[in-house]
Scaffold this motif. Structure first.
Motif, PDB file in Angstrom:
ATOM      1  N   SER A  56       0.829  -1.214   0.000  1.00  0.00           N
ATOM      2  CA  SER A  56       0.000   0.000   0.000  1.00  0.00           C
ATOM      3  C   SER A  56       0.860   1.259   0.000  1.00  0.00           C
ATOM      4  O   SER A  56       0.484   2.278  -0.587  1.00  0.00           O
ATOM      5  N   SER A  57       2.041   1.186   0.621  1.00  0.00           N
ATOM      6  CA  SER A  57       2.921   2.356   0.683  1.00  0.00           C
ATOM      7  C   SER A  57       3.560   2.684  -0.655  1.00  0.00           C
ATOM      8  O   SER A  57       4.198   3.732  -0.805  1.00  0.00           O
ATOM      9  N   ASP A  58       3.393   1.800  -1.662  1.00  0.00           N
ATOM     10  CA  ASP A  58       3.961   2.059  -2.994  1.00  0.00           C
ATOM     11  C   ASP A  58       3.098   3.023  -3.818  1.00  0.00           C
ATOM     12  O   ASP A  58       3.534   3.474  -4.874  1.00  0.00           O
ATOM     13  N   PHE A  59       1.876   3.323  -3.351  1.00  0.00           N
ATOM     14  CA  PHE A  59       0.936   4.116  -4.142  1.00  0.00           C
ATOM     15  C   PHE A  59       0.685   5.480  -3.492  1.00  0.00           C
ATOM     16  O   PHE A  59       0.583   5.582  -2.262  1.00  0.00           O
ATOM     17  N   GLN A  60       0.569   6.512  -4.332  1.00  0.00           N
ATOM     18  CA  GLN A  60       0.200   7.856  -3.896  1.00  0.00           C
ATOM     19  C   GLN A  60      -1.012   8.324  -4.694  1.00  0.00           C
ATOM     20  O   GLN A  60      -1.194   7.925  -5.847  1.00  0.00           O
ATOM     21  N   LEU A  61      -1.828   9.176  -4.077  1.00  0.00           N
ATOM     22  CA  LEU A  61      -2.963   9.792  -4.748  1.00  0.00           C
ATOM     23  C   LEU A  61      -2.675  11.279  -4.888  1.00  0.00           C
ATOM     24  O   LEU A  61      -2.412  11.968  -3.894  1.00  0.00           O
ATOM     25  N   LEU A  62      -2.715  11.769  -6.139  1.00  0.00           N
ATOM     26  CA  LEU A  62      -2.320  13.141  -6.423  1.00  0.00           C
ATOM     27  C   LEU A  62      -3.418  13.889  -7.165  1.00  0.00           C
ATOM     28  O   LEU A  62      -4.212  13.290  -7.904  1.00  0.00           O
ATOM     29  N   ASP A  63      -3.425  15.209  -6.973  1.00  0.00           N
ATOM     30  CA  ASP A  63      -4.227  16.124  -7.781  1.00  0.00           C
ATOM     31  C   ASP A  63      -3.231  17.032  -8.495  1.00  0.00           C
ATOM     32  O   ASP A  63      -2.819  18.062  -7.966  1.00  0.00           O
ATOM     33  N   GLY A  64      -2.822  16.621  -9.703  1.00  0.00           N
ATOM     34  CA  GLY A  64      -1.736  17.319 -10.369  1.00  0.00           C
ATOM     35  C   GLY A  64      -0.447  17.091  -9.603  1.00  0.00           C
ATOM     36  O   GLY A  64      -0.017  15.969  -9.387  1.00  0.00           O
ATOM     37  N   SER A  65       0.187  18.172  -9.156  1.00  0.00           N
ATOM     38  CA  SER A  65       1.400  18.052  -8.345  1.00  0.00           C
ATOM     39  C   SER A  65       1.107  18.057  -6.849  1.00  0.00           C
ATOM     40  O   SER A  65       2.015  17.914  -6.032  1.00  0.00           O
ATOM     41  N   LYS A  66      -0.156  18.203  -6.475  1.00  0.00           N
ATOM     42  CA  LYS A  66      -0.543  18.264  -5.069  1.00  0.00           C
ATOM     43  C   LYS A  66      -0.851  16.873  -4.544  1.00  0.00           C
ATOM     44  O   LYS A  66      -1.627  16.127  -5.140  1.00  0.00           O
ATOM     45  N   VAL A  67      -0.255  16.506  -3.408  1.00  0.00           N
ATOM     46  CA  VAL A  67      -0.446  15.179  -2.816  1.00  0.00           C
ATOM     47  C   VAL A  67      -1.716  15.172  -1.968  1.00  0.00           C
ATOM     48  O   VAL A  67      -1.857  15.966  -1.032  1.00  0.00           O
ATOM     49  N   ILE A  68      -2.645  14.287  -2.310  1.00  0.00           N
ATOM     50  CA  ILE A  68      -3.856  14.104  -1.505  1.00  0.00           C
ATOM     51  C   ILE A  68      -3.582  13.087  -0.395  1.00  0.00           C
ATOM     52  O   ILE A  68      -3.921  13.306   0.762  1.00  0.00           O
ATOM     53  N   LYS A  69      -3.003  11.950  -0.774  1.00  0.00           N
ATOM     54  CA  LYS A  69      -2.606  10.922   0.195  1.00  0.00           C
ATOM     55  C   LYS A  69      -1.214  10.435  -0.178  1.00  0.00           C
ATOM     56  O   LYS A  69      -0.974   9.971  -1.287  1.00  0.00           O
ATOM     57  N   LYS A  70      -0.283  10.535   0.775  1.00  0.00           N
ATOM     58  CA  LYS A  70       1.100  10.132   0.513  1.00  0.00           C
ATOM     59  C   LYS A  70       1.215   8.631   0.335  1.00  0.00           C
ATOM     60  O   LYS A  70       2.038   8.149  -0.460  1.00  0.00           O
ATOM     61  N   ASN A  71       0.409   7.866   1.083  1.00  0.00           N
ATOM     62  CA  ASN A  71       0.405   6.408   0.976  1.00  0.00           C
ATOM     63  C   ASN A  71      -1.032   5.913   0.975  1.00  0.00           C
ATOM     64  O   ASN A  71      -1.894   6.486   1.657  1.00  0.00           O
ATOM     65  N   ALA A  72      -1.280   4.849   0.219  1.00  0.00           N
ATOM     66  CA  ALA A  72      -2.592   4.208   0.284  1.00  0.00           C
ATOM     67  C   ALA A  72      -2.783   3.570   1.655  1.00  0.00           C
ATOM     68  O   ALA A  72      -1.819   3.210   2.327  1.00  0.00           O
ATOM     69  N   ASN A  73      -4.047   3.435   2.079  1.00  0.00           N
ATOM     70  CA  ASN A  73      -4.336   2.861   3.390  1.00  0.00           C
ATOM     71  C   ASN A  73      -4.348   1.342   3.386  1.00  0.00           C
ATOM     72  O   ASN A  73      -4.047   0.708   4.401  1.00  0.00           O
ATOM     73  N   ALA A  74      -4.702   0.742   2.255  1.00  0.00           N
ATOM     74  CA  ALA A  74      -4.764  -0.721   2.182  1.00  0.00           C
ATOM     75  C   ALA A  74      -4.711  -1.147   0.723  1.00  0.00           C
ATOM     76  O   ALA A  74      -4.980  -0.355  -0.189  1.00  0.00           O
ATOM     77  N   ILE A  75      -4.351  -2.414   0.517  1.00  0.00           N
ATOM     78  CA  ILE A  75      -4.306  -2.976  -0.836  1.00  0.00           C
ATOM     79  C   ILE A  75      -4.708  -4.440  -0.757  1.00  0.00           C
ATOM     80  O   ILE A  75      -4.432  -5.115   0.246  1.00  0.00           O
ATOM     81  N   GLU A  76      -5.406  -4.926  -1.766  1.00  0.00           N
ATOM     82  CA  GLU A  76      -5.789  -6.337  -1.834  1.00  0.00           C
ATOM     83  C   GLU A  76      -5.801  -6.777  -3.291  1.00  0.00           C
ATOM     84  O   GLU A  76      -5.962  -5.969  -4.206  1.00  0.00           O
ATOM     85  N   THR A  77      -5.600  -8.073  -3.499  1.00  0.00           N
ATOM     86  CA  THR A  77      -5.657  -8.595  -4.860  1.00  0.00           C
ATOM     87  C   THR A  77      -7.090  -8.571  -5.348  1.00  0.00           C
ATOM     88  O   THR A  77      -8.029  -8.769  -4.569  1.00  0.00           O
ATOM     89  N   PHE A  78      -7.278  -8.337  -6.641  1.00  0.00           N
ATOM     90  CA  PHE A  78      -8.634  -8.354  -7.169  1.00  0.00           C
ATOM     91  C   PHE A  78      -9.208  -9.764  -7.090  1.00  0.00           C
ATOM     92  O   PHE A  78     -10.390  -9.932  -6.780  1.00  0.00           O
ATOM     93  N   ARG A  79      -8.370 -10.779  -7.340  1.00  0.00           N
ATOM     94  CA  ARG A  79      -8.865 -12.153  -7.292  1.00  0.00           C
ATOM     95  C   ARG A  79      -9.418 -12.498  -5.909  1.00  0.00           C
ATOM     96  O   ARG A  79     -10.410 -13.213  -5.781  1.00  0.00           O
TER      97      ARG A  79
END
Length: 513
Positions: A56-79
């Protein structure tokens, strides 16, 4: 420097940069879920060939150059998720496709349900065919008989009907159909064709733009006798590359159509993840458009993609308009130093208090008699009492008495547990497991207290512990655990009787015995 060595280094750097730029174009954001308050979840498909397990820490959410979330809160496989997968097959039945090739294609598609190629219970299939016009088979289904009947009704066109191949019209029709009937699901189109488009009223760029707008990739498998055009810039291969899909030529890779279909589906499923971002949204602001997902698991990979839809705008604290003077800055620095010093002093006092408190705990004398400062007259379950020694060698074994923080686990209650886990969904449904230990471990390993026969459960998935009279669940897995439908990931939560815990494909209910 040697010219050959210099040239070699330059070539290596060029190839490396080219590969990284290629990955940047292929990161795919296919779907977004906004069904939970203050949470946005993206379906992210990593580029082909990037075989890693992201965090989850590998992903960031951005609005252009502005960081909304520095790290994702959770991640799971789609399967392993509970989300639906919707696949719409476009099958070429024009005159360039002979009966034998169509029969092999039909058998390959029917095999998907009969052998559970995707190994996932929640999926929906639809089909349409095309030659001089598009023939739609209404509805989506996960029923094997219904799907088999639709596939068997496909027939190769003959005569005037076989002269044109409206490939682009078929894909536009599929994109509109998926948008209308399955707007909030993970959707893909798999085109099985020789790649020709003859007689369409739609253009290549129109197909690509609509695919990107809806976030629906187009995968392709090449079949037929005349396959010269599928690899052009406006052919099936180019269409897959432009929309983030996968393309396979079974003949070039010496595989059957069945193997190509299975490989195509599993290749994107295995590399697709659901990434969860949680933030406080601002409902009074307009929705945020063209949010960006950045993926940077290490120093050599830094790729991103833009989501063409919209997500809730985050709340932003207004900046303080007051400009500090030089004296203000010096005052703030001095105040900060004093605050740090006071905090360190409080911490030191607390540590000394803890040490003294532990030293004052009652001890047990080695002859089995309890020290006078202990008021209880009955032995405690976890107290260790060594064998008596002679008077001359008698020493006091200063060991702390261990008392369980939860009364249900005291010595008098050990043979009559009050809390248990009942499996209500999964291969072991109906079984009950009393919680008789202060730490009760759950997972696939055989040394756990509750061993689950579930391929999607981690070796050491979670544990239950009594702390200060409360029963706590701690997640220790990569894909997370849900409590009453709420995902926790490497976190701890209080649970009570009646709560439902889900690990992998197994659901457990907390009950009183």
């Amino acid at each position: 420097m040697n010219k050959k060595l210099s040239s070699g280094i330059s070539l290596f750097l060029f190839i490396f940069c080219f590969c990284i730029s290629g990955l940047t174009e292929q990161l795919q954001i296919d779907t977004v879920y906004k069904d939970k308050a203050d949470e946005v979840s993206f379906v992210v498909t990593l580029p082909p060939g990037l075989e890693i397990s992201p965090k989850s820490s590998d992903f960031q959410l951005l609005d252009g150059s502005k960081v909304i979330k520095k790290n994702a809160n959770a991640i799971e496989t789609f399967r392993g998720s509970n989300r639906d997968l919707v696949l719409l097959f476009n099958v070429d039945v024009s005159g360039s496709i002979n009966k034998a090739t169509l029969k092999e294609t039909q058998d390959a598609l029917i095999n998907i349900l009969s052998e559970k190629t995707l190994q996932k219970d929640k999926y929906q299939f639809g089909v349409l065919s095309f030659a001089d016009k598009v023939i739609n088979f209404p509805g989506f289904t996960d029923n094997q008989d219904t799907f088999t009947k639709s596939i068997r009704e496909l027939k190769t066109a003959r005569g005037k009907k076989a002269q044109n191949t409206v490939l682009f019209e078929a894909i536009i029709d599929s994109l509109n159909r998926l948008e209308q009937h399955k707007p909030n699901e993970y959707r893909r189109i798999l085109v099985i064709s020789d790649g020709k488009d003859e007689g369409s009223t739609e253009a290549f760029d129109t197909v690509v733009n609509l695919s990107k707008k809806l976030g629906i990739p187009i995968d392709g498998i090449a079949i037929g006798r005349d396959r010269r055009q599928f690899d052009g810039t406006d052919g099936l291969n180019g269409l897959a590359k432009a929309t983030g899909g996968r393309f396979i030529d079974p003949r070039a890779e010496s595989m059957s159509i069945k193997e190509a279909v299975t490989r195509s589906l599993n290749s994107f499923i295995e590399n697709t993840w659901i990434v969860h971002f949680r933030y406080q949204s601002d409902t009074e602001k307009p929705a945020l458009e063209n949010a960006q997902i950045k993926f940077s698991p290490n120093e050599t990979i830094d790729i991103s993609a833009v989501f063409s839809g919209n997500i809730p705008a985050p709340q932003v604290n207004p900046p303080n308009p007051r400009v500090e003077s030089g004296n203000d800055k010096k005052f703030n620095q001095s105040t900060g130093y004093w605050a740090i010093g006071i905090l360190l002093l409080i911490t030191l006092i607390f540590i000394v208090w803890i040490i003294r408190r532990n030293q004052e705990k009652p001890d047990v004398i080695d002859n089995g008699k309890i020290d006078p400062i202990i008021k209880s007259k009955e032995p405690i379950e976890d107290t260790v009492i060594p064998a008596p020694q002679s008077q001359s060698t008698r020493k006091i074994d200063r060991r702390h008495t261990v008392i369980s923080p939860d009364p249900k686990l005291n010595h008098s209650y050990a043979d009559k547990p009050g809390i248990a886990l009942e499996i209500i969904e999964g291969s072991q449904a109906g079984q009950k497991f009393p919680i008789t230990k202060s730490t009760f471990r759950i997972g696939a390993n055989t040394d756990n207290d509750l061993v689950l026969l579930d391929n999607y459960v981690s070796r050491n998935h979670a544990s239950l512990s009594y702390v200060n009279g409360q029963l706590l669940l701690t997640d220790q897995s990569r894909n997370g655990t849900t409590i009453n439908g709420v995902l926790i990931n490497n976190d701890t939560s209080i649970i009570t009787p009646g709560d439902e815990i889900r690990v992998g494909n197994t659901s457990l209910k907390v009950i009183e015995m």
